[in-house]
Structure formats: C-alpha cells, structure tokens
Design a protein around this motif. Structure first.
Motif, PDB file in Angstrom:
ATOM      1  N   VAL A 101      -0.606  -0.101  -4.626  1.00  0.00           N
ATOM      2  CA  VAL A 101      -2.019  -0.139  -3.993  1.00  0.00           C
ATOM      3  C   VAL A 101      -2.202   0.778  -3.385  1.00  0.00           C
ATOM      4  O   VAL A 101      -1.488   1.429  -2.474  1.00  0.00           O
ATOM      5  CB  VAL A 101      -1.852  -1.512  -3.140  1.00  0.00           C
ATOM      6  CG1 VAL A 101      -3.292  -1.735  -2.409  1.00  0.00           C
ATOM      7  CG2 VAL A 101      -1.910  -2.696  -3.839  1.00  0.00           C
ATOM      8  N   ILE A 102      -3.481   1.290  -3.464  1.00  0.00           N
ATOM      9  CA  ILE A 102      -4.106   2.444  -2.977  1.00  0.00           C
ATOM     10  C   ILE A 102      -5.224   2.032  -2.001  1.00  0.00           C
ATOM     11  O   ILE A 102      -6.148   1.352  -2.522  1.00  0.00           O
ATOM     12  CB  ILE A 102      -4.659   3.635  -3.779  1.00  0.00           C
ATOM     13  CG1 ILE A 102      -3.735   4.319  -4.707  1.00  0.00           C
ATOM     14  CG2 ILE A 102      -5.198   4.758  -2.951  1.00  0.00           C
ATOM     15  CD1 ILE A 102      -2.972   5.543  -4.267  1.00  0.00           C
ATOM     16  N   GLU A 103      -5.161   2.492  -0.708  1.00  0.00           N
ATOM     17  CA  GLU A 103      -6.191   1.875   0.193  1.00  0.00           C
ATOM     18  C   GLU A 103      -7.320   2.928   0.385  1.00  0.00           C
ATOM     19  O   GLU A 103      -7.038   4.082   0.697  1.00  0.00           O
ATOM     20  CB  GLU A 103      -5.717   1.318   1.463  1.00  0.00           C
ATOM     21  CG  GLU A 103      -6.808   0.811   2.467  1.00  0.00           C
ATOM     22  CD  GLU A 103      -6.350   0.091   3.600  1.00  0.00           C
ATOM     23  OE1 GLU A 103      -7.162  -0.454   4.204  1.00  0.00           O
ATOM     24  OE2 GLU A 103      -5.066  -0.149   3.868  1.00  0.00           O
ATOM     25  N   ILE A 104      -8.400   2.671   0.407  1.00  0.00           N
ATOM     26  CA  ILE A 104      -9.767   3.428   0.556  1.00  0.00           C
ATOM     27  C   ILE A 104     -10.063   3.717   2.008  1.00  0.00           C
ATOM     28  O   ILE A 104     -10.444   2.659   2.507  1.00  0.00           O
ATOM     29  CB  ILE A 104     -10.771   3.065  -0.387  1.00  0.00           C
ATOM     30  CG1 ILE A 104     -10.515   3.166  -1.751  1.00  0.00           C
ATOM     31  CG2 ILE A 104     -12.068   4.054  -0.047  1.00  0.00           C
ATOM     32  CD1 ILE A 104      -9.793   4.259  -2.609  1.00  0.00           C
ATOM     33  N   VAL A 105     -10.170   4.761   2.455  1.00  0.00           N
ATOM     34  CA  VAL A 105     -10.479   5.153   3.684  1.00  0.00           C
ATOM     35  C   VAL A 105     -11.998   5.870   3.876  1.00  0.00           C
ATOM     36  O   VAL A 105     -12.297   7.031   3.103  1.00  0.00           O
ATOM     37  CB  VAL A 105      -9.433   5.784   4.586  1.00  0.00           C
ATOM     38  CG1 VAL A 105     -10.086   6.219   6.055  1.00  0.00           C
ATOM     39  CG2 VAL A 105      -8.177   5.236   4.753  1.00  0.00           C
ATOM     40  N   ALA A 106     -12.983   5.260   4.409  1.00  0.00           N
ATOM     41  CA  ALA A 106     -14.062   5.960   4.565  1.00  0.00           C
ATOM     42  C   ALA A 106     -13.936   7.244   5.514  1.00  0.00           C
ATOM     43  O   ALA A 106     -13.713   7.115   6.796  1.00  0.00           O
ATOM     44  CB  ALA A 106     -15.394   5.131   5.253  1.00  0.00           C
ATOM     45  N   LYS A 107     -13.984   8.307   4.876  1.00  0.00           N
ATOM     46  CA  LYS A 107     -13.938   9.665   5.696  1.00  0.00           C
ATOM     47  C   LYS A 107     -14.844   9.984   6.554  1.00  0.00           C
ATOM     48  O   LYS A 107     -16.167   9.991   5.992  1.00  0.00           O
ATOM     49  CB  LYS A 107     -13.503  10.812   4.523  1.00  0.00           C
ATOM     50  CG  LYS A 107     -13.131  12.103   5.039  1.00  0.00           C
ATOM     51  CD  LYS A 107     -12.852  13.051   4.161  1.00  0.00           C
ATOM     52  CE  LYS A 107     -12.559  14.553   4.405  1.00  0.00           C
ATOM     53  NZ  LYS A 107     -12.295  15.301   3.528  1.00  0.00           N
ATOM     54  N   PRO A 108     -14.760  10.651   7.820  1.00  0.00           N
ATOM     55  CA  PRO A 108     -15.809  10.905   8.640  1.00  0.00           C
ATOM     56  C   PRO A 108     -16.458  12.043   7.989  1.00  0.00           C
ATOM     57  O   PRO A 108     -15.912  12.732   7.570  1.00  0.00           O
ATOM     58  CB  PRO A 108     -15.337  11.028  10.046  1.00  0.00           C
ATOM     59  CG  PRO A 108     -14.122  10.328   9.922  1.00  0.00           C
ATOM     60  CD  PRO A 108     -13.381  10.328   8.502  1.00  0.00           C
ATOM     61  N   GLU A 109     -17.949  11.971   8.052  1.00  0.00           N
ATOM     62  CA  GLU A 109     -18.551  13.111   7.356  1.00  0.00           C
ATOM     63  C   GLU A 109     -19.932  13.571   8.379  1.00  0.00           C
ATOM     64  O   GLU A 109     -20.233  12.523   9.096  1.00  0.00           O
ATOM     65  CB  GLU A 109     -19.023  12.701   6.204  1.00  0.00           C
ATOM     66  CG  GLU A 109     -19.706  11.714   5.775  1.00  0.00           C
ATOM     67  CD  GLU A 109     -19.741  11.204   4.388  1.00  0.00           C
ATOM     68  OE1 GLU A 109     -20.613  12.030   3.647  1.00  0.00           O
ATOM     69  OE2 GLU A 109     -19.431  10.312   4.142  1.00  0.00           O
ATOM     70  N   VAL A 152       0.795  -1.251   0.036  1.00  0.00           N
ATOM     71  CA  VAL A 152      -0.025   0.101  -0.087  1.00  0.00           C
ATOM     72  C   VAL A 152       1.010   1.146  -0.089  1.00  0.00           C
ATOM     73  O   VAL A 152       1.866   1.304   0.715  1.00  0.00           O
ATOM     74  CB  VAL A 152      -0.853  -0.181   1.222  1.00  0.00           C
ATOM     75  CG1 VAL A 152      -1.587   1.213   1.415  1.00  0.00           C
ATOM     76  CG2 VAL A 152      -1.914  -1.095   1.378  1.00  0.00           C
ATOM     77  N   VAL A 153       0.785   2.055  -1.152  1.00  0.00           N
ATOM     78  CA  VAL A 153       1.722   3.309  -1.145  1.00  0.00           C
ATOM     79  C   VAL A 153       0.981   4.399  -0.462  1.00  0.00           C
ATOM     80  O   VAL A 153       1.708   5.561  -0.498  1.00  0.00           O
ATOM     81  CB  VAL A 153       2.193   3.463  -2.557  1.00  0.00           C
ATOM     82  CG1 VAL A 153       2.787   2.146  -2.829  1.00  0.00           C
ATOM     83  CG2 VAL A 153       1.099   3.668  -3.580  1.00  0.00           C
ATOM     84  N   ALA A 154      -0.414   4.362  -0.682  1.00  0.00           N
ATOM     85  CA  ALA A 154      -1.001   5.610   0.027  1.00  0.00           C
ATOM     86  C   ALA A 154      -2.402   5.202   0.287  1.00  0.00           C
ATOM     87  O   ALA A 154      -2.973   4.258  -0.154  1.00  0.00           O
ATOM     88  CB  ALA A 154      -1.132   6.565  -1.195  1.00  0.00           C
ATOM     89  N   THR A 155      -3.019   6.094   1.274  1.00  0.00           N
ATOM     90  CA  THR A 155      -4.280   5.967   1.477  1.00  0.00           C
ATOM     91  C   THR A 155      -5.269   7.278   0.803  1.00  0.00           C
ATOM     92  O   THR A 155      -4.604   8.286   0.713  1.00  0.00           O
ATOM     93  CB  THR A 155      -4.725   5.908   3.213  1.00  0.00           C
ATOM     94  OG1 THR A 155      -4.027   7.238   3.620  1.00  0.00           O
ATOM     95  CG2 THR A 155      -3.819   4.729   3.482  1.00  0.00           C
ATOM     96  N   LEU A 156      -6.542   7.124   0.688  1.00  0.00           N
ATOM     97  CA  LEU A 156      -7.330   7.785  -0.012  1.00  0.00           C
ATOM     98  C   LEU A 156      -8.590   8.142   0.667  1.00  0.00           C
ATOM     99  O   LEU A 156      -9.476   7.160   0.668  1.00  0.00           O
ATOM    100  CB  LEU A 156      -7.494   7.567  -1.247  1.00  0.00           C
ATOM    101  CG  LEU A 156      -8.510   8.526  -2.391  1.00  0.00           C
ATOM    102  CD1 LEU A 156      -7.631   9.916  -2.380  1.00  0.00           C
ATOM    103  CD2 LEU A 156      -8.500   7.881  -3.627  1.00  0.00           C
TER     104      LEU A 156
END
Length: 146
Positions: free
Chosen positions: A54-62, A5-9
């Motif tokens: 690989v980019i890992e998706i993070v569910a951003k708080p909203e 994983v190279v970054a999170t989004l």
C-alpha cells in the motif's frame, strides 16, 4: 490483516488529479500510477499495488490564497463567482482556499468584504460528486506502462 504501507507519496492537488503518471515516492521509490480517468486522489487515500502493498497519499503543502470574509454572505458570494469560473476551490465554514491567480485575486478584491492572504498549505479542493473510491498503482520497472 491490512496490507502494510510501504511508502508515502506527497503530491500537490494538480498531481493528485493525474490518472497516469510516473512519480517518485518520498523515499525515492519510482511509482507509476495507472488510475481510472477522472480519479482525484486526496490526502490519506491509500493505493493498493499488485503485490498487496500500500502507498499512502499525502497532500503536499503548496502555495495557496486563503480568502476570509467579513460576513458569511461575502464568502458565499466569493464562492459563487469563483465557481462560475470553474476554479478548483477548497471550502471551509470560515474561508475558501484556491491556487494563486492574479486575475482571480483582483476580482475578489473588487467584490469587497474579503481579506486575501497567501500561505503554503496542503490544498484539498472539492473533487466533485463522481470521485472514484478504489485506487491502485503499479511499481515502476523502468518500462512504459501506457
């Protein structure tokens, strides 16, 4: 061996439903998503790039509205009425979560038996039965990928 994983989004629920869009990863790296139409990403999904990163998706708080009920029937009735309006809805055994909407909140208050509260949380609405399982991304190179 799995690709690193190279970054999170970190993306809101609305952003996770965009198939073709430029985003900025949490570390500032520009990312261009070019996913099949109708793809809905969820927190924890991983996107493989052309370069095997690989980019890992993070569910951003909203901001969200959390609906709790005095009885399971009241919660079921609320889900039914929200579903009839095609509202994006996160389901849990003891509550529902939806995006803030004054009209919908007024409707829920009128139904009775419900307690509404606001919070800032990751929002993971139901994606539907046709959710795509394979995702990829393209690193942004400063030119249009459309």
């Amino acid at each position: 061996m799995a690709a690193p994983v190279v970054a999170t989004l970190s993306l809101t629920a609305s952003d996770r439903a965009k198939s073709r869009h430029r985003f900025t990863a949490d570390d500032g790296t520009p990312i261009y998503l070019n996913l099949p139409r109708g793809t809905v990403l969820r927190g924890g999904d991983r996107l493989g790039g052309d370069d095997e990163t690989v980019i890992e998706i993070v569910a951003k708080p909203e901001p969200v509205v959390v609906v709790k009920a005095q009885s399971s029937f009241d919660l079921l009735r609320a889900a039914y009425h929200l579903g009839n309006r095609h509202v994006s809805l996160e389901l849990a055994p003891d509550h529902l979560t939806l995006e803030p909407d004054a009209v919908l909140e007024a409707m829920l208050h009128q139904l009775g038996g419900l307690a509404l509260s606001t919070a800032t949380l990751p929002f993971e609405p139901e994606a539907g039965a046709y959710r795509s399982a394979t995702h990829s991304y393209s690193p942004s190179h400063g030119h249009d990928h459309n």
